[in-house]
Design a protein around this motif. Structure first.
Motif, PDB file in Angstrom:
ATOM      1  N   UNK A 135       0.803  -1.244   0.000  1.00  0.00           N
ATOM      2  CA  UNK A 135       0.000   0.000   0.000  1.00  0.00           C
ATOM      3  C   UNK A 135       0.825   1.279   0.000  1.00  0.00           C
ATOM      4  N   UNK A 136       1.905   1.256  -0.731  1.00  0.00           N
ATOM      5  CA  UNK A 136       2.701   2.479  -0.911  1.00  0.00           C
ATOM      6  C   UNK A 136       3.213   3.044   0.412  1.00  0.00           C
ATOM      7  N   UNK A 137       3.558   2.171   1.338  1.00  0.00           N
ATOM      8  CA  UNK A 137       4.172   2.617   2.598  1.00  0.00           C
ATOM      9  C   UNK A 137       5.686   2.558   2.390  1.00  0.00           C
ATOM     10  N   UNK A 138       6.387   3.673   2.662  1.00  0.00           N
ATOM     11  CA  UNK A 138       7.825   3.691   2.356  1.00  0.00           C
ATOM     12  C   UNK A 138       8.628   2.827   3.330  1.00  0.00           C
ATOM     13  N   UNK A 139       9.691   2.221   2.823  1.00  0.00           N
ATOM     14  CA  UNK A 139      10.550   1.411   3.691  1.00  0.00           C
ATOM     15  C   UNK A 139      11.418   2.304   4.578  1.00  0.00           C
ATOM     16  N   UNK A 140      11.608   3.562   4.168  1.00  0.00           N
ATOM     17  CA  UNK A 140      12.375   4.504   4.997  1.00  0.00           C
ATOM     18  C   UNK A 140      11.833   5.916   4.757  1.00  0.00           C
ATOM     19  N   UNK A 141      12.072   6.814   5.722  1.00  0.00           N
ATOM     20  CA  UNK A 141      11.602   8.195   5.523  1.00  0.00           C
ATOM     21  C   UNK A 141      12.489   8.932   4.520  1.00  0.00           C
ATOM     22  N   UNK A 142      11.934   9.943   3.870  1.00  0.00           N
ATOM     23  CA  UNK A 142      12.680  10.730   2.882  1.00  0.00           C
ATOM     24  C   UNK A 142      12.356  12.208   3.075  1.00  0.00           C
ATOM     25  N   UNK A 143      13.177  13.062   2.439  1.00  0.00           N
ATOM     26  CA  UNK A 143      12.942  14.509   2.538  1.00  0.00           C
ATOM     27  C   UNK A 143      13.289  15.125   1.182  1.00  0.00           C
ATOM     28  N   UNK A 144      12.518  16.121   0.766  1.00  0.00           N
ATOM     29  CA  UNK A 144      12.785  16.714  -0.557  1.00  0.00           C
ATOM     30  C   UNK A 144      12.606  18.221  -0.552  1.00  0.00           C
ATOM     31  N   UNK A 145      13.266  18.841  -1.529  1.00  0.00           N
ATOM     32  CA  UNK A 145      12.988  20.224  -1.892  1.00  0.00           C
ATOM     33  C   UNK A 145      11.856  20.177  -2.917  1.00  0.00           C
ATOM     34  N   UNK A 146      10.879  21.021  -2.729  1.00  0.00           N
ATOM     35  CA  UNK A 146       9.814  21.179  -3.718  1.00  0.00           C
ATOM     36  C   UNK A 146      10.358  22.074  -4.820  1.00  0.00           C
ATOM     37  N   UNK A 147      10.069  21.744  -6.080  1.00  0.00           N
ATOM     38  CA  UNK A 147      10.533  22.614  -7.169  1.00  0.00           C
ATOM     39  C   UNK A 147       9.479  23.682  -7.471  1.00  0.00           C
ATOM     40  N   UNK A 148       9.855  24.627  -8.303  1.00  0.00           N
ATOM     41  CA  UNK A 148       8.973  25.776  -8.551  1.00  0.00           C
ATOM     42  C   UNK A 148       8.456  25.804  -9.989  1.00  0.00           C
ATOM     43  N   UNK A 149       9.337  25.502 -10.950  1.00  0.00           N
ATOM     44  CA  UNK A 149       8.945  25.694 -12.354  1.00  0.00           C
ATOM     45  C   UNK A 149       8.533  24.404 -13.061  1.00  0.00           C
ATOM     46  N   UNK A 150       9.096  23.267 -12.648  1.00  0.00           N
ATOM     47  CA  UNK A 150       8.722  21.995 -13.286  1.00  0.00           C
ATOM     48  C   UNK A 150       7.399  21.526 -12.694  1.00  0.00           C
ATOM     49  N   UNK A 151       6.315  21.741 -13.438  1.00  0.00           N
ATOM     50  CA  UNK A 151       4.990  21.499 -12.866  1.00  0.00           C
ATOM     51  C   UNK A 151       4.114  20.730 -13.836  1.00  0.00           C
ATOM     52  N   UNK A 152       3.075  20.131 -13.273  1.00  0.00           N
ATOM     53  CA  UNK A 152       1.963  19.632 -14.085  1.00  0.00           C
ATOM     54  C   UNK A 152       0.762  20.528 -13.790  1.00  0.00           C
ATOM     55  N   UNK A 153       0.030  20.868 -14.843  1.00  0.00           N
ATOM     56  CA  UNK A 153      -1.188  21.665 -14.684  1.00  0.00           C
ATOM     57  C   UNK A 153      -2.345  20.780 -15.138  1.00  0.00           C
ATOM     58  N   UNK A 154      -3.292  20.553 -14.253  1.00  0.00           N
ATOM     59  CA  UNK A 154      -4.383  19.624 -14.564  1.00  0.00           C
ATOM     60  C   UNK A 154      -5.741  20.254 -14.305  1.00  0.00           C
ATOM     61  N   UNK A 155      -6.600  20.128 -15.322  1.00  0.00           N
ATOM     62  CA  UNK A 155      -8.004  20.549 -15.193  1.00  0.00           C
ATOM     63  C   UNK A 155      -8.837  19.308 -14.970  1.00  0.00           C
ATOM     64  N   UNK A 156      -9.767  19.403 -14.028  1.00  0.00           N
ATOM     65  CA  UNK A 156     -10.691  18.285 -13.815  1.00  0.00           C
ATOM     66  C   UNK A 156     -12.111  18.803 -13.976  1.00  0.00           C
TER      67      UNK A 156
END
Ligand code: PMV
Length: 369
Positions: free
Chosen positions: A40-61
């Motif tokens: 169920x998508x439970x990680x084997x270890x914790x992780x940490x990330x920087x969020x990016x600013x320009x590389x994005x997905x834009x989605x209309x629903x």
């Protein structure tokens, strides 16, 4: 402690008949890597990330109610059209179908609607930059906007937490693309509120050295990856170094938390580069083994090391599950670093392409109606 059950929608509200939203969500780059997962998508270890600013997905629903107001009509199917850059894209549909199946128990209203999902990326198609994190995050935000219409009393905290929870079920690292500039995913004893179920903003005061941190992505190879992340994660089961790796990730997360607070760039570089090489070392020592780096990945790493030795500019590299190199550096070294990239690294990029990005703050609502 919050559990999966807390995310099950159980309101009796009347379903609204139609509407639409548009959200953007960014990509993110891990400093301490997630590699290996449980059920169920439970990680084997914790992780940490920087969020990016320009590389994005834009989605209309866009959504229209199909029939009854009763939730979870049995035997009915998910109903959606998928457009990529305005054109139907059948080959993306199985991924979305699978995502809907995984989240249905938490969002039982999904089968009551027909959806039109219209999505695009701000980064070039097949640039080797994974769009699954930003894509799943943008879709999860839209679904939560719909859910908020059905349950207007929902708090903001719950809104973002459940969005991250849903995004995780689409693609693990997507849960770190919802909200905040530095995001932790996975239980860690020193990080209050951290959870295996969703990402949380690092609850520390971050040193000025890391404000507006830059990430220039050197596009080494834009081809399809030979081995998907899903297969790579699975190969961490029964991996000979799994136990040590998972415990190292906990230690590296403790260390990087301190570093992000005290601003020590020398120590930052050590952890970040070691994490990148360890990720690829895990791939090379899996059974079957595989290599995602390309010769130019190594050329670039060596150039970065020489430049850093000569100039003492605190730039470093990290890698995700591919051949591209992320060059990370403080904003005040932007001019020198970009000059170095133009002079010494561009020759190793496919078609001379690189993308200048920096830390951003997560998903954004573009339109609601
Ligand atoms: O979210 P996934 O399943 O695509 O895995 C991402 C794994 C890495 O990018 C290699 C590391 C990470 O933590 O983002």
């Amino acid at each position: 402690m919050i559990s999966e059950k807390d995310f099950i929608f159980n309101q009796n509200a009347a379903l609204i008949s139609e509407g639409g939203f548009e959200w953007s969500a960014p990509s993110n780059i891990a400093l301490v890597k997630y590699w290996g997962k449980k059920a169920n998508q439970i990680p084997a270890n914790p992780s940490i990330s920087f969020t990016l600013n320009h590389c994005k997905t834009i989605t209309k629903l866009g959504f229209t109610k199909k029939h009854s107001d009763k939730l979870s009509v049995t035997n009915s199917r998910f109903s959606f059209d998928l457009l990529f850059e305005g054109k139907p894209k059948e080959d993306f549909k199985p991924k979305i179908q699978k995502f809907f199946e995984r989240i249905e128990v938490y969002c039982p209203y999904l089968k009551n609607y027909h959806f039109i999902i219209d999505t695009q990326n701000t980064f070039p198609h097949s640039s080797g930059i994974a769009s699954s994190a930003s894509g799943m995050a943008a879709l999860a935000m839209n679904i939560m906007s719909l859910e908020k219409e059905l349950n207007p009393r929902m708090t903001d905290d719950f809104f973002y937490q459940k969005a991250s929870f849903l995004a995780r079920l689409g693609s693990g690292s997507a849960c770190r693309s919802i909200k905040g500039d530095i995001v932790v995913w996975g239980n860690h004893k020193e990080i209050n509120g951290s959870s295996d179920l969703f990402g949380v903003e690092l609850p520390s005061e971050v040193h000025a050295n890391f404000k507006n941190y830059q990430d220039t992505i050197i596009l080494v190879d834009k081809g399809e990856k030979q081995v998907s992340s899903t297969v790579g994660h699975d190969l961490m089961q029964n991996h000979p170094f799994a136990v040590q790796r998972f415990s190292q990730a906990h230690q590296n997360l403790s260390a990087i938390k301190r570093i992000l607070e005290n601003g020590n760039l020398v120590e930052f570089i050590k952890i970040v580069e070691s994490e990148a090489l360890t990720l690829h070392a895990m791939m090379m020592t899996s059974m079957p083994y595989f290599i995602l780096m390309k010769p130019n990945t190594l050329e670039i790493i060596n150039k970065i090391w020489s430049f850093r030795n000569e100039t003492h500019i605190p730039l470093c590299f990290t890698l995700d599950a591919g051949a591209n190199v992320h060059v990370l550096y403080p904003e005040n070294y932007k001019n020198e670093t970009l000059q170095f990239i133009k002079d010494d690294l561009v020759g190793y990029c496919q078609n001379g392409q690189y993308i200048c990005d920096e830390i951003g703050f997560g998903s954004q609502l573009i339109l609601e109606n």
